[in-house]
Write a protein that holds these residues in place. Sequence first.
Motif, short mmCIF file in Angstrom:
data_model
loop_
_atom_site.label_atom_id
_atom_site.label_comp_id
_atom_site.label_asym_id
_atom_site.label_seq_id
_atom_site.Cartn_x
_atom_site.Cartn_y
_atom_site.Cartn_z
N HIS A 225 0.84 -1.21 0.00
CA HIS A 225 0.00 0.00 0.00
C HIS A 225 0.86 1.25 0.00
O HIS A 225 2.05 1.20 0.33
CB HIS A 225 -0.96 0.00 1.20
CG HIS A 225 -0.29 0.05 2.55
ND1 HIS A 225 0.09 -1.07 3.23
CD2 HIS A 225 0.08 1.10 3.33
CE1 HIS A 225 0.65 -0.73 4.37
NE2 HIS A 225 0.67 0.59 4.46
N LEU A 227 2.04 4.55 1.63
CA LEU A 227 2.16 5.00 3.01
C LEU A 227 1.15 6.11 3.27
O LEU A 227 1.11 7.10 2.53
CB LEU A 227 3.59 5.53 3.22
CG LEU A 227 3.99 5.90 4.63
CD1 LEU A 227 4.26 4.65 5.45
CD2 LEU A 227 5.24 6.77 4.59
N GLU A 231 0.60 7.65 8.75
CA GLU A 231 1.09 6.30 9.11
C GLU A 231 2.53 6.41 9.58
O GLU A 231 3.39 6.93 8.86
CB GLU A 231 1.00 5.38 7.88
CG GLU A 231 1.36 3.94 8.20
CD GLU A 231 1.23 3.02 6.98
OE1 GLU A 231 0.67 3.45 5.96
OE2 GLU A 231 1.73 1.89 7.08
N THR A 238 5.91 -4.88 8.96
CA THR A 238 5.79 -4.06 7.76
C THR A 238 7.17 -3.60 7.28
O THR A 238 8.03 -3.29 8.09
CB THR A 238 4.88 -2.83 8.03
OG1 THR A 238 3.61 -3.30 8.47
CG2 THR A 238 4.70 -1.98 6.79
N TYR A 240 8.98 -0.64 5.14
CA TYR A 240 8.71 0.73 4.69
C TYR A 240 9.75 1.15 3.66
O TYR A 240 10.96 1.09 3.94
CB TYR A 240 8.75 1.70 5.88
CG TYR A 240 7.66 1.40 6.88
CD1 TYR A 240 6.42 2.00 6.80
CD2 TYR A 240 7.89 0.48 7.91
CE1 TYR A 240 5.41 1.69 7.71
CE2 TYR A 240 6.90 0.16 8.82
CZ TYR A 240 5.66 0.78 8.71
OH TYR A 240 4.67 0.47 9.61
N SER A 283 3.08 -6.70 5.30
CA SER A 283 2.70 -5.61 4.41
C SER A 283 3.90 -4.74 4.07
O SER A 283 4.90 -4.71 4.80
CB SER A 283 1.56 -4.79 4.99
OG SER A 283 1.98 -4.15 6.15
N ALA A 285 4.76 -0.81 2.88
CA ALA A 285 4.24 0.55 2.74
C ALA A 285 5.25 1.36 1.93
O ALA A 285 6.44 1.36 2.24
CB ALA A 285 4.04 1.18 4.12
#
Length: 312
Positions: A225, A227, A231, A238, A240, A283, A285
């Motif tokens: 997804h 960011l 967030e 997760t 990043y 996940s 981000a």
Amino acid sequence: MPDIYTDIIIKGGVVAFPTETVYGLGASAWNPEAIRKIFETKGRPTDNPLIVHVASPEMVSDFAAEIPDEATALMEAYWPGPLTLIFKKKKEVLDIITAGLDTVAVRMPKHPIALAFIRQTGPLVAPSANTSGKPSPTKPEHVTEDFGEDFPIIRGGACQVGIESTVLDVSEKPFEIYRPGFINRLDIEKIIHQEIHPYRPHKKTDKPKSPGMKYTHYSPDAEVHWLGDDEKPEENNTLYLYHHLPDDLNASKHIVDYHGDFEQMTRELYDRFRQADKDNIHSIAIQQFIEISDNELLIALNNRITKAIGKK
Ligand code: TXA
Ligand code: MG
């Protein structure tokens, strides 16, 4: 180049090999049985046509019925390199390559191993060497992950570009980009002195001109997804990916800062996706891009990330 790989192709088999974009899964462009094995190995839908890989611009005339002057200029400027051209096809081109279309996609890859291999085998059709639906392979170990340790693969290190070639239709004017990539609209227009259709993301309901673009690609098992504005990175499950990490945060194993190096981000994207799945990351981000239209590479990068997000 060890002869064993050339022998596999000549005998109607498939071999994975490196290109500058991603690893390809090659079979002889003149052997329908071998090409069928590509679709089986990948689990690829047969309505998705393949790119013919050549080792010189001269080899194009075996496949293309017409080569416009602008296409010749593009080949001189960017071949070998990450630009696929779609031509009106000759009738000799196998239907299994073109999925019954009246056009054929051709490219000359830049990797020295790919060029040496194609010189020995003749033209090869080659999709990316991944199971359909997985991110394209940018390292030999990615191919092994999908097809197993015993799968024939010519190892050539990590790919320089890291995303698939730009696909440009030169069979009709104005030319149109079907898949954005490292060679961008401005690079093309500068050589042909004409405006082209930029890449237009297709709505799900459109009949896609380039069949491959309707499939979700490039997707890890982890959820991807953009960011969110508020967030905050929490280092649990997760990953990043930042192109510019805010000053109040520090980079770590789970927080990657590309310092505005979008080429490196492009090169590493699929490896990050695959590594996240191996690390059981749930996940991923990704920091949103601002002003995509100012940076042509971002159009391609944004396209691949959006596709990975669209899967869920
Ligand atoms: O960088 C690349 O292009 C890599 C390496 C291995 O060369 N290959 C690659 O192949 O990405 P593949 O099969 O994953 O993607 C080929 C794309 C698909 O989106 C397909 O629909 C499109 O090219 N394509 C092939 N022939 C076409 C045609 N005649 N008309 C429209 N689109 C075509
Ligand atoms: Mg592919």
